[in-house]
Design an enzyme around this catalytic site. Structure first.
Site, PDB file in Angstrom:
ATOM      1  CD  GLU A  78      -3.217  -0.972   1.927  1.00 30.37           C
ATOM      2  OE1 GLU A  78      -3.200  -0.063   2.873  1.00 30.37           O
ATOM      3  OE2 GLU A  78      -4.136  -1.686   1.802  1.00 30.37           O
ATOM      4  CD  GLU A  91      -3.615  -5.840   3.080  1.00 28.87           C
ATOM      5  OE1 GLU A  91      -4.584  -5.092   3.697  1.00 28.87           O
ATOM      6  OE2 GLU A  91      -2.641  -5.756   3.197  1.00 28.87           O
TER       7      GLU A  91
HETATM    8  O1  AHR Z   1      -5.467  -5.791   7.244  1.00 31.19           O
HETATM    9  C1  AHR Z   1      -5.386  -4.489   7.759  1.00 31.19           C
HETATM   10  C2  AHR Z   1      -4.573  -3.335   6.936  1.00 31.19           C
HETATM   11  O2  AHR Z   1      -5.232  -3.056   5.993  1.00 31.19           O
HETATM   12  C3  AHR Z   1      -3.161  -3.851   6.531  1.00 31.19           C
HETATM   13  O3  AHR Z   1      -2.042  -3.598   7.285  1.00 31.19           O
HETATM   14  C4  AHR Z   1      -3.000  -2.840   5.086  1.00 31.19           C
HETATM   15  O4  AHR Z   1      -2.106  -3.263   4.197  1.00 31.19           O
HETATM   16  C5  AHR Z   1      -4.482  -2.584   4.941  1.00 31.19           C
HETATM   17  O5  AHR Z   1      -4.568  -1.094   4.944  1.00 31.19           O
END
Ligand code: AHR
Length: 506
Positions: free
Chosen positions: A173, A307
């Site tokens: 990210e 994610e």
């Molecule tokens: O999964 C929780 C958080 O969500 C992670 O650390 C990040 O990559 C995303 O914003």
């Protein structure tokens, strides 16, 4: 009545097992307590890893594990997590709850966990706050089999042989917590950092994952690919093997992280809204995929959805920074829908990691001290495990109706179908309706009459049904019997709010 038409004459695409991957971050009780209790714990463990959890994850067939973050990855300094535990640095986990991180789970422990699980390894490197040297030395420490400062250090710390790093994420990210970079800047940094993710002689090549977009930021995808693709050397595949995508499903207010909504208390309207938002994954893959097609028409680069999942409010009374949430039939449906979408896009989606493995966000396992429960989402991953490594079969749900209304309208049934190496066909279908069961007639293009059901399983319950430490088996996977043989295949009745897996054998 819907008709599920399956073309079992064409098998072009393999469903990468890694689509069923998971994510574990130093966040809340995911690593500590969830996976790792240390070897002096009263909780049964092998080298510090909880035996109950490892056994459950092996049964679920976990194919790949991403670590150490998330946002944590771009602040992680790997050298803090090696060597004798008593002298490892303690630090504050600034992202997640401001708690002390004692670094007792580090590189050696991660590889030991993956050894016990028998899964592939996905290391997320630090681009946001680390240096190229720190990152390249970590790769050397993990994978070099020879004489070098980092290989010697690894040996001194008790591991003679190098490990295999299957995937390396170069930052996380980086449009947000990983450095707030603009796409052009990140892409230039990516080109530089990935150069030093070396493949040492004799070690398995590491698949490099470039940081992709947040949700529908198509501009990020376009600019990053444009910058990474070197048109003078087209065989370089943009210096990457994968491009990530992050998308979380927020049940209630989409752009207000303070009002995401409860994990267990919600109305029918919010139920359908959540499912519809989960289904948005299909559009995201189509649109990011279309941009990727411009640069990579042969689909050599994987879209890596590392994610995804429901992100709701934390359970009342728990640390807001720990992201601990319950898991209901609504989660099971979002998991079933999403995995069917990934399967159907198996030509482009090569890995995905639900967030996160244990005790954080949409987990497959929750723990409380020595107690452990499997969530409804666990049973979906378990039921769908037969798709891993199988050939995708083209399928179409003719006569499908819709659920939800207005902007939340979406298909009632969502399916995917595959055939494994023994010729067993696996069909998984979600019924997204809260009221109406559905009769489904399966029509196979070839040899339908010769197939018999060899296994049929179902996960079903009320929309908010969930397992607790007091009642751990409210939602489980059960035998499904409401099917019958037909001339061209089978037919079955799918109850409302359910997910089934039917397997057919000749
Ligand atoms: O999964 C929780 C958080 O969500 C992670 O650390 C990040 O990559 C995303 O914003």
């Amino acid at each position: 009545m819907a008709k599920l038409i399956i073309n079992n004459e064409q098998k072009d695409v393999t469903i990468a097992p890694e689509i069923y991957g998971h994510f574990s971050e130093h966040l809340g009780r995911c690593i500590y307590e969830g996976l790792y209790v240390g070897d002096h714990s009263d909780i049964p463990n092998v080298n510090g890893m909880r035996t109950d959890v490892v056994e459950a994850l092996k049964e679920m067939k976990l194919p790949v594990l991403r670590w150490p973050g998330g946002c944590f990855a771009d602040e992680y300094h790997w050298m803090d997590g090696i060597g004798p535990k008593e002298s490892r640095k303690k630090m504050i986990n600034t992202h997640w709850g401001g708690v002390v991180e004692d670094n007792s789970f580090g590189t050696h422990e991660f590889f030991e966990l993956c050894r016990q699980l028998g899964c592939k390894t996905y290391i997320n490197l630090n681009l946001g706050s680390g240096t190229v040297r720190e990152m390249s030395e970590w790769i050397e420490y993990m994978t070099f089999n020879g004489v070098s400062p980092m290989a010697e250090l690894r040996k001194k710390n008790g591991h003679e042989e190098p490990w295999t790093v299957d995937y390396a994420g170069v930052g996380n990210e980086n449009w947000g917590c990983g450095g707030n970079m603009r796409p052009q800047h990140y892409a230039d940094e990516y080109r530089r950092y990935q150069t030093y993710v070396r493949n040492y002689a004799g070690s398995q090549p590491i698949a490099k994952i470039c940081c992709g977009a947040n949700i529908n930021d198509y501009e990020w995808t376009k600019v990053v690919l444009d910058t990474c693709f070197d048109h003078t050397r087209p065989k370089e595949h943009g210096h990457m093997d994968g491009l990530s995508l992050h998308y979380y499903t927020l049940p209630e207010v989409e752009d207000d992280w303070e009002k995401k909504g409860s994990a267990t208390v919600f109305t029918e309207d919010i139920f359908y809204q959540t499912l519809r938002r989960g289904y948005f994954m299909d559009e995201l893959i189509n649109r990011h995929g279309a941009i990727m097609d411009e640069y990579d028409p042969d689909k050599k680069i994987g879209l890596i959805v590392d994610e995804w999942g429901i992100w709701s409010d934390v359970e009342p009374g728990t640390n807001p920074g720990f992201l601990y949430q319950q898991n209901t039939m609504r989660d099971a449906l979002v998991a079933g829908i999403t995995l069917n979408i990934f399967n159907k896009h198996a030509d482009r989606v090569k890995m995905a990691c639900i967030a996160q493995l244990i005790n954080v966000l949409q987990s497959v396992i929750l723990t409380d001290g020595e107690k452990m429960i499997k969530t409804p989402t666990y049973y979906i991953f378990h039921m769908y495990r037969h798709h891993q490594g199988a050939s995708l079969l083209k399928s179409d749900m003719a006569g499908n109706s819709t659920v939800g209304s207005g902007v939340n309208e979406m298909p009632k049934l969502i399916e995917s179908v595959s055939e494994d190496q023994e010729g067993i066909i696996t069909i998984t279908v979600t019924n997204n309706s809260l009221e109406a069961a559905e009769d489904v007639e399966v029509k196979l293009a070839k040899d339908g009459a010769f197939y018999q059901v060899c296994e049929a399983r179902i996960v079903t319950g009320k929309m908010d049904a969930h397992n607790t430490f007091e009642n751990p088996d409210v939602v489980t996977e059960e035998d499904f019997t409401d099917y019958r043989k037909t001339e061209s295949g089978i037919s079955f009745k799918l109850p409302a709010c359910s997910i089934i897996c039917i397997r057919l054998k000749k």
